[in-house]
Motif scaffolding. Structure first.
Motif, PDB file in Angstrom:
ATOM      1  N   SER A 156      63.506  29.979  31.108  1.00  8.73           N
ATOM      2  CA  SER A 156      64.867  30.384  30.756  1.00  8.73           C
ATOM      3  C   SER A 156      64.913  30.886  29.313  1.00  8.73           C
ATOM      4  CB  SER A 156      65.837  29.217  30.900  1.00  8.73           C
ATOM      5  OG  SER A 156      65.840  28.752  32.224  1.00  8.73           O
ATOM      6  N   LEU A 157      64.261  30.139  28.428  1.00  4.56           N
ATOM      7  CA  LEU A 157      64.252  30.533  27.009  1.00  4.56           C
ATOM      8  C   LEU A 157      63.659  31.927  26.851  1.00  4.56           C
ATOM      9  CD1 LEU A 157      64.877  29.275  24.132  1.00  4.56           C
ATOM     10  CD2 LEU A 157      62.429  28.919  23.955  1.00  4.56           C
ATOM     11  N   MET A 158      62.592  32.187  27.608  1.00  2.86           N
ATOM     12  CA  MET A 158      61.894  33.467  27.469  1.00  2.86           C
ATOM     13  C   MET A 158      62.704  34.647  27.997  1.00  2.86           C
ATOM     14  SD  MET A 158      59.262  33.047  25.761  1.00  2.86           S
ATOM     15  CE  MET A 158      59.009  31.479  24.940  1.00  2.86           C
ATOM     16  N   GLN A 159      63.733  34.381  28.785  1.00  2.51           N
ATOM     17  CA  GLN A 159      64.593  35.473  29.251  1.00  2.51           C
ATOM     18  C   GLN A 159      65.365  36.080  28.074  1.00  2.51           C
ATOM     19  OE1 GLN A 159      63.905  36.442  32.326  1.00  2.51           O
ATOM     20  NE2 GLN A 159      62.619  34.616  32.347  1.00  2.51           N
ATOM     21  N   MET A 160      65.578  35.271  27.036  1.00  4.19           N
ATOM     22  CA  MET A 160      66.208  35.797  25.821  1.00  4.19           C
ATOM     23  C   MET A 160      65.328  36.873  25.214  1.00  4.19           C
ATOM     24  SD  MET A 160      67.278  32.151  24.090  1.00  4.19           S
ATOM     25  CE  MET A 160      67.834  32.826  22.529  1.00  4.19           C
ATOM     26  N   ALA A 161      64.027  36.573  25.156  1.00  6.30           N
ATOM     27  CA  ALA A 161      63.064  37.512  24.575  1.00  6.30           C
ATOM     28  C   ALA A 161      62.975  38.768  25.437  1.00  6.30           C
ATOM     29  CB  ALA A 161      61.702  36.845  24.463  1.00  6.30           C
ATOM     30  N   LYS A 162      62.926  38.533  26.734  1.00  5.56           N
ATOM     31  CA  LYS A 162      62.741  39.634  27.685  1.00  5.56           C
ATOM     32  C   LYS A 162      63.914  40.619  27.649  1.00  5.56           C
ATOM     33  CE  LYS A 162      62.601  39.337  32.608  1.00  5.56           C
ATOM     34  NZ  LYS A 162      62.123  38.522  33.758  1.00  5.56           N
ATOM     35  N   SER A 212      65.414  32.666  35.233  1.00  8.60           N
ATOM     36  CA  SER A 212      64.570  33.817  35.600  1.00  8.60           C
ATOM     37  C   SER A 212      65.346  34.958  36.270  1.00  8.60           C
ATOM     38  CB  SER A 212      63.455  33.373  36.534  1.00  8.60           C
ATOM     39  OG  SER A 212      62.610  32.461  35.886  1.00  8.60           O
TER      40      SER A 212
END
Lengths: 303, 319
Positions: free
Chosen positions: A173-179, A136
């Motif tokens: 953590s995975l969604m930080q790639m998207a963000k 995050s």
């Protein structure tokens, strides 16, 4: 018995791939014994075989930015423990240990600084901090850096060194790639250059997001760069991996990066790029003799 | 592929077997066993409730990977009409681990894209077990750009163990292909709705799942790293996957809590493979409702709604 003492210096630092301490250092590639001071002067590149030692975020920062020009952003962001993650250690404990080891709060430092005579928004990953992994805080800091660069119309430079997404924060953590990738999709509409520097190693969630989304991608000589780690691939395909597989030079050959650069030339390459993009010079900065960019030129730019 | 019942389902299957036996003996030998049968049927229902209402994250993972579970093409067949599959990335080859095309969802033309697993070994070799190479992601992006050109909304179905970790995949830029999709999907000018129908395996899942709305089927899972991989990294031992699954928070409920997804679509008790039509109907209702809202949204708002959704994700403290 001076030789005895120097042997002790050599033998003391046991940290593999870490920062060499003491008077003498051993090259991790050719095993030659190197005078540490000379190694540091040589950008931490082995003068004999050209092996690039891994740099911490702080070392990288001091190699690229002019002295006392760095203004850190979002230094107050710290990780929490959203999953209450515990394996052999609790996640907050791991964070604490990483902080003590590196003197940093998280795996990336972001801010504004001056390279040569150009003001840029910069991010430096710190591999010693939990493998430079993205969770995050790292995602948020990268996002804020991109947004700040867009608002202040600054070029963006991110120097990556990361094993990928951090397991201990799971899906967040995975969604930080998207963000981070989404933030870049807006930055890229402003026609400001984003230069990504991939260093040893850059894999997983970092390579599969902002690190590969730059206008110009520079890979540092010899760096391991890829999506999956070589061990995972070897286990999956059950065959020997090609020579130099996933090395910077391999990526260049396959058209994945724009150039492979020796560390000692990195700054000059960046300066050349800024100049060609008509980036405005900061006139108050003293000319760095090493840099070799004529101020006259950069002052008359059209940016 | 040999289809085994899942370990935790055994009590249910045993009771169902008993009912079958009783039924056949009552018809063969003329006994009236209706009361016993009825009792047992009630018992089965209670048992099902007991088991499936309290399943663990690891058991959910097993259902999500069930070899009989409906896949993307099954749902396309059940939900949409006039599907035309479109092939290839126009650069290298046609990656069959990701399928896509145009179809009609209740008179609305949509572009539908999804990971596709194989039903048997032969098909799985063709589909690479639903693990896409860079060309799969590039094909998906090509179809999304096509959707944008004709203002067709996009549906993506997620069901993959992950992006393929192969030599060729690295040579041809797996990381770059996924990254490009994340960036391009963030600013696509048409609505995107994503449904995780089985396994949401890390970056390979994320590569086609940036949406205005993300839904998960009740028994699907979504993770940064598979429970087995997580277990082998943390304990150097794959057998702790059950614990790893629990630790990582991989179920719909977990993701809803973190604001990663927008809703959970109910399945038939025990998994959609027990009644694909029922689950398909639920997906269809959700999709229709989402598009009713999204298709009337101005483009700018559509993009900012999507961005804000992702921008908010993450937990940290500011000291």
């Amino acid at each position: 018995m001076a030789w005895k003492r120097s042997v002790e210096y050599i033998l003391k630092p046991k940290k593999r791939k870490g920062i060499p301490e003491g008077l003498w250092s051993k090259c991790l590639a050719c095993s030659r014994i190197l005078y540490t001071e000379q190694l540091i002067k040589n950008f931490k590149v082995c003068p004999k075989c050209g092996y690039h030692f891994r740099l911490s975020a702080k070392e990288r920062l001091s190699q690229l930015l002019e002295d006392d020009t760095f203004e850190e952003m979002d230094a107050n962001l710290e990780s929490v423990d959203p999953l209450k993650f515990e394996d052999s250690k609790k996640y907050p404990q791991r964070i604490k240990e990483a902080q003590e080891k590196t003197g940093l709060k998280e795996a990336v430092i972001t801010g504004e600084g001056v390279i040569g005579t150009y003001k840029v928004a910069v991010g430096f990953f710190d591999f010693p901090f939990l493998g430079g992994s993205m969770a995050s805080v790292v995602g948020e800091k990268i996002c804020r850096l991109i947004e700040a660069a867009g608002e202040k119309k600054l070029p963006l430079v991110i120097v990556s060194a990361s094993g990928g997404a951090r397991m201990q924060e799971g899906i967040l953590s995975l969604m930080q790639m998207a963000k981070t990738s989404a933030a870049l999709s807006f930055y890229s509409k402003k026609a400001l250059p984003y230069i990504s520097v991939l260093t040893d190693p850059t894999t997983g969630g970092v390579s599969a997001s902002f690190a590969f989304l730059a206008d110009i991608i520079i890979a540092e000589q010899g760096a391991l760069i890829g999506f999956a780690g070589p061990r995972v691939i070897e286990q999956t395909v059950k065959q020997k991996l090609p020579d130099k597989f996933q090395k910077a030079e391999f990526l260049l050959e396959h058209g994945m990066v724009d150039m492979v650069v020796h560390r000692k030339n990195l700054k000059q390459v960046l300066l050349k790029i800024f100049k060609l993009f008509y980036i405005k010079s900061v006139s108050s900065i003293r000319q760095d003799p090493v840099v070799g960019v004529e101020r006259k030129n950069s002052n008359t730019n059209k940016g | 592929m040999h289809i085994k019942e899942l370990e935790f389902e055994k009590p249910i299957i045993e009771l169902e077997k008993r009912i079958q036996e009783l039924k056949s003996s009552s018809s063969d030998e003329g006994f009236d066993l209706s009361k016993e049968i009825k009792d047992l049927e009630e018992k089965v229902n209670d048992k099902k409730m007991e088991i499936f209402r309290n399943i663990t994250a690891w058991q959910r993972t097993q259902i999500a990977r069930h070899p009989k579970r409906p896949y993307t093409l099954d749902y396309i067949g059940l939900i949409m009409e006039d599907f035309i599959e479109l092939h290839g990335d126009r650069t290298f080859y046609d990656d069959l681990a990701i399928v896509g095309g145009i179809a009609s969802l209740d008179e609305r033309t949509v572009v539908v894209i999804g990971h596709q697993k194989g039903r048997d070994t032969k098909e799985n070799l063709k589909r690479n077990f639903g693990m896409a190479n860079p060309e799969g992601y590039r094909k998906a992006l090509r179809l999304m750009k096509f959707a944008e050109k004709f203002s067709f909304p996009v549906i993506t179905f997620i069901d993959t163990p992950g992006a393929y970790p192969g030599i060729g995949a690295e040579e041809r830029g797996q990381a770059c292909a996924i990254a490009t999709n994340l960036k391009e999907m963030a600013s696509l000018t048409v609505p995107i709705v994503t449904v995780v129908i089985g396994e949401g395996g890390s970056g390979g899942a994320l590569g086609i799942s940036i949406g205005n709305y993300i839904y998960m089927l009740e028994y699907s899972v979504y993770y940064v790293c598979s429970p087995e991989a997580c277990s082998s990294i943390l304990w150097r031992d794959v057998s702790k996957a059950t614990i790893a699954a629990e630790l990582q928070g991989i179920t719909g409920k977990d993701l809803l809590k973190f604001g990663v997804i927008d809703g959970i679509i109910p399945e038939t008790l025990g998994g959609s493979h027990k009644n694909p039509e029922e689950t398909a109907k639920n997906i269809k209702t959700t999709l229709k409702k989402a598009f009713e809202e999204l298709c009337s949204m101005p483009t700018e708002k559509l993009i900012s709604q999507r961005y804000e959704k992702y921008r908010k994700i993450g937990e940290y403290s500011t000291i």
